[in-house]
Design an enzyme around this catalytic site. Structure first.
Site, mmCIF file in Angstrom:
data_model
loop_
_atom_site.group_PDB
_atom_site.id
_atom_site.type_symbol
_atom_site.label_atom_id
_atom_site.label_comp_id
_atom_site.label_asym_id
_atom_site.label_seq_id
_atom_site.Cartn_x
_atom_site.Cartn_y
_atom_site.Cartn_z
ATOM 1 N N TRP A 197 0.824 -1.208 0.000
ATOM 2 C CA TRP A 197 0.000 0.000 0.000
ATOM 3 C C TRP A 197 0.859 1.259 0.000
ATOM 4 O O TRP A 197 0.370 2.346 -0.233
ATOM 5 C CB TRP A 197 -0.923 0.004 1.228
ATOM 6 C CG TRP A 197 -0.218 0.213 2.558
ATOM 7 C CD1 TRP A 197 0.942 -0.383 2.969
ATOM 8 C CD2 TRP A 197 -0.616 1.085 3.623
ATOM 9 N NE1 TRP A 197 1.268 0.033 4.240
ATOM 10 C CE2 TRP A 197 0.330 0.943 4.666
ATOM 11 C CE3 TRP A 197 -1.688 1.955 3.814
ATOM 12 C CZ2 TRP A 197 0.250 1.637 5.869
ATOM 13 C CZ3 TRP A 197 -1.768 2.646 5.011
ATOM 14 C CH2 TRP A 197 -0.807 2.486 6.013
ATOM 15 N N ASP A 198 2.158 1.081 0.245
ATOM 16 C CA ASP A 198 3.110 2.187 0.213
ATOM 17 C C ASP A 198 2.908 3.012 -1.064
ATOM 18 O O ASP A 198 3.053 4.225 -1.065
ATOM 19 C CB ASP A 198 4.558 1.653 0.229
ATOM 20 C CG ASP A 198 4.861 0.728 1.402
ATOM 21 O OD1 ASP A 198 3.949 0.006 1.830
ATOM 22 O OD2 ASP A 198 6.012 0.723 1.870
ATOM 23 N N GLU B 120 0.772 -2.717 12.526
ATOM 24 C CA GLU B 120 0.927 -4.176 12.403
ATOM 25 C C GLU B 120 1.294 -4.880 13.711
ATOM 26 O O GLU B 120 1.415 -6.104 13.740
ATOM 27 C CB GLU B 120 1.964 -4.500 11.323
ATOM 28 C CG GLU B 120 1.490 -4.111 9.931
ATOM 29 C CD GLU B 120 2.531 -4.368 8.857
ATOM 30 O OE1 GLU B 120 3.703 -4.584 9.194
ATOM 31 O OE2 GLU B 120 2.151 -4.332 7.669
ATOM 32 N N LYS C 283 2.946 0.553 16.117
ATOM 33 C CA LYS C 283 4.132 0.491 15.272
ATOM 34 C C LYS C 283 4.230 1.764 14.427
ATOM 35 O O LYS C 283 5.308 2.275 14.161
ATOM 36 C CB LYS C 283 4.009 -0.732 14.355
ATOM 37 C CG LYS C 283 5.181 -0.915 13.407
ATOM 38 C CD LYS C 283 4.989 -2.146 12.531
ATOM 39 C CE LYS C 283 6.185 -2.364 11.633
ATOM 40 N NZ LYS C 283 5.969 -3.405 10.631
HETATM 41 C C1 BGC Z 1 4.985 -1.550 7.435
HETATM 42 C C2 BGC Z 1 3.955 -1.595 6.339
HETATM 43 C C3 BGC Z 1 4.641 -1.366 5.016
HETATM 44 C C4 BGC Z 1 5.780 -2.358 4.815
HETATM 45 C C5 BGC Z 1 6.560 -2.071 3.558
HETATM 46 C C6 BGC Z 1 6.062 -2.577 7.153
HETATM 47 O O1 BGC Z 1 7.035 -2.528 8.142
HETATM 48 O O2 BGC Z 1 4.397 -1.808 8.685
HETATM 49 O O3 BGC Z 1 2.983 -0.608 6.559
HETATM 50 O O4 BGC Z 1 3.724 -1.486 3.980
HETATM 51 O O5 BGC Z 1 6.656 -2.267 5.912
HETATM 52 O O6 BGC Z 1 7.123 -0.812 3.575
#
Ligand code: BGC
Length: 762
Positions: free
Chosen positions: A349-350, A480, A595
């Site tokens: 989703w970045d 997360e 987080k």
């Molecule tokens: C983050 C996610 C992100 C992913 C890739 C993870 O550590 O919690 O939101 O999409 O990294 O950047």
């Protein structure tokens, strides 16, 4: 270790490493990575250095690796290696060196490294290494090394193509070759069967006069081909080695699925055209492309007391260019771009939430390509929904090639539970549409994504009879640390918005474009789904503020153990180590610690959901409990703080965000740069401090410059018009540089016509 520098036209564009630290070569390898969206080449030193991590990543060339149970972007053959020996002694930057400097020029994409070296035998050399990956010719990379003998000596050069790199397990060798001065290797990825052709061609000069040394070609294994030659240099003489390399694959759109004969023929044809070019010519053409495509229209000029602020923005724009495979709508941006192996090259989703806004507002055509990737993946998304018992299109949490579906490694629960991505993609489509008015995109791709994602949500909702509400249970939200939770606020609100958008556009289409409505209705069964959207949308549970004014991140968050200490001068993120130690014992799921931005992201994206007082209250509540353990977090907090008028906090958070890659911590970027954070830095400046925002379907500009900033200037694209926005402490100026359509902006509660130029006192 990394400083801002640069003079004249390069002022504010140069990243400099002034000391070589043999224990941390990876930092500059990532942050000074070169690329052009087709390929990314880490800025590893030409010499082999312990701890170094060479990397050449070609966008879209994913391969499944069984050991890892996941598909990943393989590290392909390296062409940057070049070893020098002076009278038998190997030159290395961790030897006796002085005057070391390694710079990345973000303006023209030139990587340069210089140092003086003294061997144990007393022989001294002055070395200058130059490297460029062309932005004009996507297959082309070039290096040039100047070795000046400060004492006469014999300089031996070893250089070639080395496929025996970390990650080479993905490749099956298909042949090595040397025809006249062009060396090549061909290989095939083991599972996906993608063919690679890598070629290189050396040219040698002494004091600018071409020389043809005796060359021996050898290889230690089937993935490597090297050349060796030697030169007797007199004191003061300079040996110049120019190494021109190119990479082609059978994944390239123009030769998709081609056989090896065609790939080799295309590569040879290309090499014939470029092999006699000078380094300077290739750099000049590439720099012209940087100017045309990027700096003439995407520069963000920050006038700040702190010089690195401006560099941070340019660093972000530089990397957002080199990482984005916008030449091919079957590809998207990986979480580490093309700068390292981190996250296996996967897209998250970045893209939609953190990077797409930059593309929408600076280069809509590139934004469109990134969204077309999602359309091209829609069949795989439908398949995922089906396999999990849902309807419509359920996008994978991590995605790679368009037909791969979910590629999150099986040990991570996110692949099963982080469902908000489907709504994030719908939000991306909506932002693009509002900002561009691109009806053709919507007809071909956008409406279908909006409808099919809303169809997924309608099937994903669970009815709670007691409450007479629809809930979304068993998810992971942006935070997360909290796995398998119910009613994550961010997810619920976005899912509802996704459905609202589908209702709105389906009704609009039925009225204005009945043919399109009919086509999509037949394809997606919209008549039935539409009824279900209407029946459910107003009954989706949307967490509101409690009696204390707090919006719960999910059903249980506010009941968890709170470990913030009101009397402590350190914030929880400053106590990250301590918090991790506690979490190791009791698990993050039981702690009121986040987080990354979660409820804050919701408040940032949907600014009218809550009153400013509630937002402020929640901001300070959640900020105290957020560890910013994801690089996506700080920029959201910063932009939201700017919206809330908390200028100092916003600036402090922006500064922290901009040090994630550029800062002094030598570990942070080993696996690659943080792509979303770079999009976030752009958002901090343009959306946060300059206050540019899609507001409903309007463009709003409401600046909140931090005290340290005297001004900011940049261009944005809105409804096919380029607007030059200039903000100082006193005035906001907006000029329509295209001038073919009238544009209105919202400011101070008024709707103002930009006309041929608008000035607003602040
Ligand atoms: C983050 C996610 C992100 C992913 C890739 C993870 O550590 O919690 O939101 O999409 O990294 O950047």
């Amino acid at each position: 270790m990394v400083y801002n520098s640069g003079k004249g036209e390069y002022k504010g564009f140069i990243l400099k490493e002034e000391r070589f630290d043999p224990e941390f070569p990876e930092k500059s390898e990532s942050i000074m990575c070169l690329g052009n969206g087709y390929m990314g080449i880490r800025a590893a030193n030409e010499e082999y250095v312990h701890f170094a991590s060479r990397g050449t990543f070609v966008a879209g060339t994913f391969d499944y690796l069984e050991d890892d149970c996941s598909t990943e972007l393989p590290n392909s053959a390296d062409v940057t290696n070049m070893l020098f020996e002076a009278d038998g002694e190997a030159v290395s930057p961790d030897g006796d060196i002085s005057d070391y400097e390694k710079t990345l020029n973000c303006k023209n994409g030139l990587l340069r490294r210089t140092f003086l070296w003294k061997g144990k035998n007393g022989k001294r050399l002055k070395l200058e290494f130059l490297r460029c990956v062309s932005l004009k010719d996507l297959h082309l990379a070039v290096s040039k090394v100047n070795v000046t003998a400060l004492d006469s000596c014999t300089v031996k050069v070893t250089s070639g193509i080395d496929g025996d790199v970390k990650g080479s397990g993905h490749f099956e060798p298909m042949g090595i070759n040397a025809v006249s001065d062009v060396m090549s290797i061909t290989a095939k990825t083991k599972e996906s069967g993608i063919l690679f052709s890598t070629q290189t061609c050396h040219r040698f000069e002494i004091d600018s006069i071409k020389v043809e040394p005796d060359i021996s070609v050898y290889s230690e294994n089937e993935l490597q081909i090297m050349t060796k030659c030697a030169f007797d240099l007199k004191e003061g003489q300079t040996l110049t080695v120019t190494k021109i390399s190119d990479i082609f694959t059978s994944r390239d759109r123009e030769r998709d699925g081609c056989d090896m004969a065609r790939l080799v023929a295309d590569s040879r044809e290309h090499m014939k055209k470029v092999r006699n070019m000078t380094f300077e010519k290739i750099l000049e053409e590439s720099a012209a492309e940087w100017e045309r495509r990027v700096w003439s229209c995407r520069d963000v000029k920050v006038d700040s007391e702190n010089e690195t602020d401006c560099l941070a923005l340019r660093f972000a724009v530089y990397h957002l260019t080199v990482m984005a495979p916008v030449h091919d709508n079957r590809m998207n941006i990986g979480a580490k771009g093309l700068s390292g192996p981190g996250y296996r090259g996967h897209t998250f989703w970045d893209t939609e939430i953190f990077m797409l806004p930059y593309f929408v507002f600076t280069c809509p055509a590139e934004a469109r390509s990134l969204l077309e990737y999602r359309y091209n993946s829609i069949e795989a998304a439908r398949q995922i929904a089906k396999e999990r018992g849902y309807e419509g299109a359920m996008y994978p949490w991590e995605s790679a090639w368009i037909t791969d579906g979910e590629v999150t490694p099986s040990w991570a629960l996110t692949g099963l539970m982080e469902h908000h991505i489907t709504a994030d993609i719908a939000m991306g489509v909506y932002l693009y549409y509002v900002a561009t008015g691109d009806e053709e995109f919507m007809e071909s791709f956008g409406y279908e994504i909006l409808f099919d994602t809303a169809k997924f949500w309608a099937s994903r909702l669970e009815y709670n009879e007691k409450k007479d509400l629809y809930e979304i249970l068993h998810v992971i939200g942006p935070d997360e640390y909290k796995e398998d939770i119910d009613n994550n606020a961010y997810t619920n609100y976005l899912a509802r918005y996704n459905i609202l958008l589908a209702i709105k556009y389906y009704e609009k289409l039925r009225e204005e474009k009945p043919e399109t409505a009919k086509r999509l209705c037949a394809l997606l069964g919209l008549d039935t789904v539409y009824k279900s959207w209407l029946g459910k949308v107003d009954k989706i549970y949307l967490p509101r503020e409690n009696a204390d004014g707090l919006v719960p991140e999910d059903d249980t968050y506010l009941t968890l153990t709170d470990i913030t200490r009101e009397d402590c001068t350190l914030s929880i993120s400053e106590m990250a180590g301590e918090v991790h130690a506690i979490a190791r014992k009791v698990g993050f799921s039981s702690l009121m610690v986040s987080k990354q931005a979660d409820v804050m992201l919701l408040m940032y994206l949907f600014e009218d959901l809550f009153t400013p007082e509630i937002k402020k209250k929640n901001f300070y509540f959640y900020e105290k409990r957020c560890i910013h353990d994801s690089s996506l977090s700080l920029s959201t907090y910063s932009a939201l703080a700017a919206d809330l008028g908390e200028k100092d906090t916003a600036y402090r958070l922006f500064e922290r965000a901009s040090t994630i890659d550029m800062g002094p911590d030598m570990w942070t970027s080993n696996e690659g740069i943080h792509a979303a954070s770079l999009g976030g830095i752009w958002q901090c400046a343009v959306f946060g401090f300059a206050g540019v925002r899609r507001y409903g379907e309007e463009l709003r500009i409401e600046p909140h410059l931090p005290d340290k900033w005297r001004g900011i200037t940049f261009d944005i694209s809105w409804k096919s018009q380029t607007l030059r926005v200039e903000v100082t402490k006193k005035v906001l100026t907006v000029k329509n540089m295209t001038g073919t359509d009238e544009v209105y902006i919202l400011n101070g509660g008024r709707r103002l016509a930009v006309g041929s130029g608008l000035t607003v006192e602040l």
